[in-house]
Design an enzyme around this catalytic site. Structure first.
Site, PDB file in Angstrom:
ATOM      1  N   LYS A 146       6.630   5.921  -1.694  1.00  0.00           N
ATOM      2  CA  LYS A 146       5.398   6.112  -2.472  1.00  0.00           C
ATOM      3  C   LYS A 146       5.592   7.259  -3.450  1.00  0.00           C
ATOM      4  O   LYS A 146       6.197   8.284  -3.113  1.00  0.00           O
ATOM      5  CB  LYS A 146       4.249   6.425  -1.520  1.00  0.00           C
ATOM      6  CG  LYS A 146       2.881   6.521  -2.181  1.00  0.00           C
ATOM      7  CD  LYS A 146       1.794   6.815  -1.142  1.00  0.00           C
ATOM      8  CE  LYS A 146       0.405   6.835  -1.753  1.00  0.00           C
ATOM      9  NZ  LYS A 146      -0.651   7.140  -0.761  1.00  0.00           N
ATOM     10  N   SER A 199      -4.556   3.768  -0.747  1.00  0.00           N
ATOM     11  CA  SER A 199      -3.884   4.089  -1.989  1.00  0.00           C
ATOM     12  C   SER A 199      -2.413   3.688  -2.021  1.00  0.00           C
ATOM     13  O   SER A 199      -1.834   3.571  -3.098  1.00  0.00           O
ATOM     14  CB  SER A 199      -3.983   5.593  -2.253  1.00  0.00           C
ATOM     15  OG  SER A 199      -3.261   6.323  -1.277  1.00  0.00           O
ATOM     16  N   SER A 206      -4.981   5.115   3.819  1.00  0.00           N
ATOM     17  CA  SER A 206      -4.106   4.641   2.743  1.00  0.00           C
ATOM     18  C   SER A 206      -2.808   3.979   3.152  1.00  0.00           C
ATOM     19  O   SER A 206      -2.130   3.409   2.306  1.00  0.00           O
ATOM     20  CB  SER A 206      -3.762   5.795   1.809  1.00  0.00           C
ATOM     21  OG  SER A 206      -4.771   5.927   0.855  1.00  0.00           O
TER      22      SER A 206
HETATM   23  N1  GLN Z   1      -9.604   5.575   0.144  1.00  0.00           N
HETATM   24  C1  GLN Z   1      -9.637   6.912   0.674  1.00  0.00           C
HETATM   25  C2  GLN Z   1      -9.800   7.897  -0.458  1.00  0.00           C
HETATM   26  O1  GLN Z   1      -9.870   7.475  -1.567  1.00  0.00           O
HETATM   27  C3  GLN Z   1      -8.386   7.192   1.457  1.00  0.00           C
HETATM   28  C4  GLN Z   1      -7.215   7.415   0.600  1.00  0.00           C
HETATM   29  C5  GLN Z   1      -6.024   7.891   1.343  1.00  0.00           C
HETATM   30  O2  GLN Z   1      -5.901   7.695   2.541  1.00  0.00           O
HETATM   31  N2  GLN Z   1      -5.146   8.557   0.632  1.00  0.00           N
HETATM   32  O3  GLN Z   1      -9.869   9.075  -0.246  1.00  0.00           O
END
Ligand code: GLN
Length: 494
Positions: free
Chosen positions: A78, A153, A177
């Site tokens: 990532k 994400s 995410s």
């Molecule tokens: N969707 C959540 C956020 O936008 C989690 C994102 C994540 O785990 N990085 O914060």
């Protein structure tokens, strides 16, 4: 034979018996990336030359007698995780040209194990989002249905595994995410316990919640990858000094006698009926395998999303203060006043969602509001943690859906942030409590989209989570269905 259809273990066996070389394996995946990337768009950067150089080194190491399950295995990382010499953007325009001077500890450990990095995967900007549509570069598509999001994400990490562009990936998980995109893309992904994996060299979003974890087609693939990256790191004081169990050796231990709690608050109105049905059927399978299943309650669940969006934005506003045009990354307005340079750089470099979060976070931390929001959220977080501690006093595992729905359409939620935030309703509490949680495939909806099952464990009991997930996986056929069997057209047509 098409080596891109193999699991990590199968590929590893072929490498060990010298039926295939790391260079050949890497070339096959680079070829697959070329054939699918125009439609899927998992990667911000494909690093062909660096990958082939690493593959050659893996072959040399093997020729010298070295062995190891990841030696020569193509993976992707990532883009919030630093890779020396290959740019790391965090999905943000503000870091569009940023090349890190060092590797993250997780990167370094994967490379020491001999993994070959084919590229850096797309994600929501600074990991803020649930669909990868907040990337400053492009949207990634779900390989099962190109009109849908891969989740987020770590959407590019999940789509890369599902589209067979590599054998495994690293993602990060602050509120879901890793698990939510794994669920949307029909792959396995685990968020380890807070403190299990080093974050040194991982671009921070919300430091009391962030963890790095792997994704792969199988539970055993994730066990191999987590084993390689886990463990104390002197460069990250939040990483815990505890021995790392041999996750792979534990896989076959089964689930007989394990006490599994099913939280009633996780089967609520609004959950897609097919998701609920698939998860309930999966719980039946666990029971048939010998698990002792009983209902439990996590009474503060309803406050999780609100609590998370106070704490995560507060920490984000503080972490993102470093992107000021001075230290690294984009710089605009040079020659103007310092304040103007900050303003111009940050106005142009950050996207809408990141700005929204910086503003929210700054607000909840500001004098006069701190007690009402941030401090209150910390107290509620303690209540949420206690809910889990109480259940885990008498249970080994908790089982829930990963996300209330299957993958939604591109654009469906972009204009409604609250709807987007709700897709993490079942994953966020696990981060607030710092627990390990895996998502693995447990069925498909009527449109053929994958459904994810979440299995949560006690702190530092990843081996039990893997053990249960592996038992379920071996007893079911979901992992046998692939993007290719669906014929969703991931290969470029021209
Ligand atoms: N969707 C959540 C956020 O936008 C989690 C994102 C994540 O785990 N990085 O914060």
């Amino acid at each position: 034979m098409d080596v891109t259809t193999l699991s990590i273990e199968e590929a590893s066996a072929l490498l060990a018996s010298k039926q295939v070389s790391a260079v050949e394996l890497t070339q096959a995946f680079l070829e697959r990336i070329r054939a699918t990337e125009d439609t899927v768009r998992s990667f911000i950067t494909v690093s062909e030359d660096a990958a082939l150089a690493q593959a050659r080194r893996a072959d040399e190491r093997r020729a010298r007698g070295e062995t190891g399950p990841l030696l020569g295995v193509p993976v992707a990382i990532k883009d919030v995780i630093l890779t020396k010499g290959v740019r790391s953007t965090a999905g943000s325009r503000i870091l569009a040209e940023f090349i890190a001077p060092y590797d993250a500890t997780v990167t370094q450990r994967l490379f020491e194990a001999g993994a070959v990095c084919v590229g850096k995967t797309n994600c929501d900007e600074f990991a803020m989002g649930s669909s990868t549509e907040n990337s400053g570069f492009m949207a990634t598509r779900n390989p099962w249905d190109l009109e849908r999001v891969p989740g987020g994400s770590s959407g590019g990490s999940a789509s890369a595994v599902a589209a067979r562009q590599c054998l495994g990936t690293l993602g990060t998980d602050t509120g879901g995410s890793i698990r939510q995109p794994a669920a949307f893309c029909g792959v396995v992904g685990i968020k380890p316990t807070y403190g299990r994996v080093s974050r040194y060299g991982v671009i921070a979003y919300a430091s009391s919640l962030d963890q790095v974890g792997p994704m792969a087609m199988s539970v055993s693939g994730c066990a191999h990858l987590l084993g390689a990256i886990a463990g104390h790191d002197p460069y990250d004081s939040t990483s815990v000094r505890r021995p790392v169990p041999d996750y792979v050796a534990h896989l076959g231990a089964g689930i007989r006698g394990l006490r599994v709690g099913i939280p009633r608050e996780y089967f609520v109105q609004g959950i897609q009926l097919e998701v609920e049905a698939a998860v309930r059927a999966a719980i039946g399978v666990l029971q048939n395998l010998g698990a002792q299943v009983s209902p439990v309650s996590l009474p503060h669940t309803e406050y999780a999303i609100a609590t998370y969006y106070v704490i995560a934005t507060a920490e984000a506003s503080s972490n993102l203060a470093r992107y000021d045009g001075v230290k690294y990354g984009l710089r605009l307005g040079e020659g103007e006043s310092l304040l103007d340079m900050y303003r111009r750089t940050r106005a142009a470099g950050f996207g809408t969602e990141v700005k929204r979060r910086i503003m929210l976070g700054t607000y909840v931390l500001s004098a006069g509001y701190y007690d009402a929001y941030y401090l209150k959220a910390q107290k509620v977080r303690t209540l949420i943690r206690r809910d889990f501690a109480q259940v885990f006093a008498a249970h080994d595992l908790i089982v829930t859906p990963t996300s209330p729905t299957t993958a939604f359409r591109l654009g469906e939620k972009t204009s409604d942030p609250l709807q987007m935030y709700l897709s993490d309703i079942f994953t966020i509490s696990i981060n607030l409590a710092g627990l390990p949680g895996v998502s693995l495939p447990c069925g498909f909806d009527q449109q053929g989209l994958p459904i994810g099952l979440q299995i949560v464990g006690r702190p530092f009991e990843e081996e039990k989570v893997f053990q249960a997930a592996h038992a379920y996986e071996q007893a079911t056929v979901w992992h046998e269905r692939t993007v290719d069997s669906r014929g969703s057209g991931v290969e470029n047509t021209e």
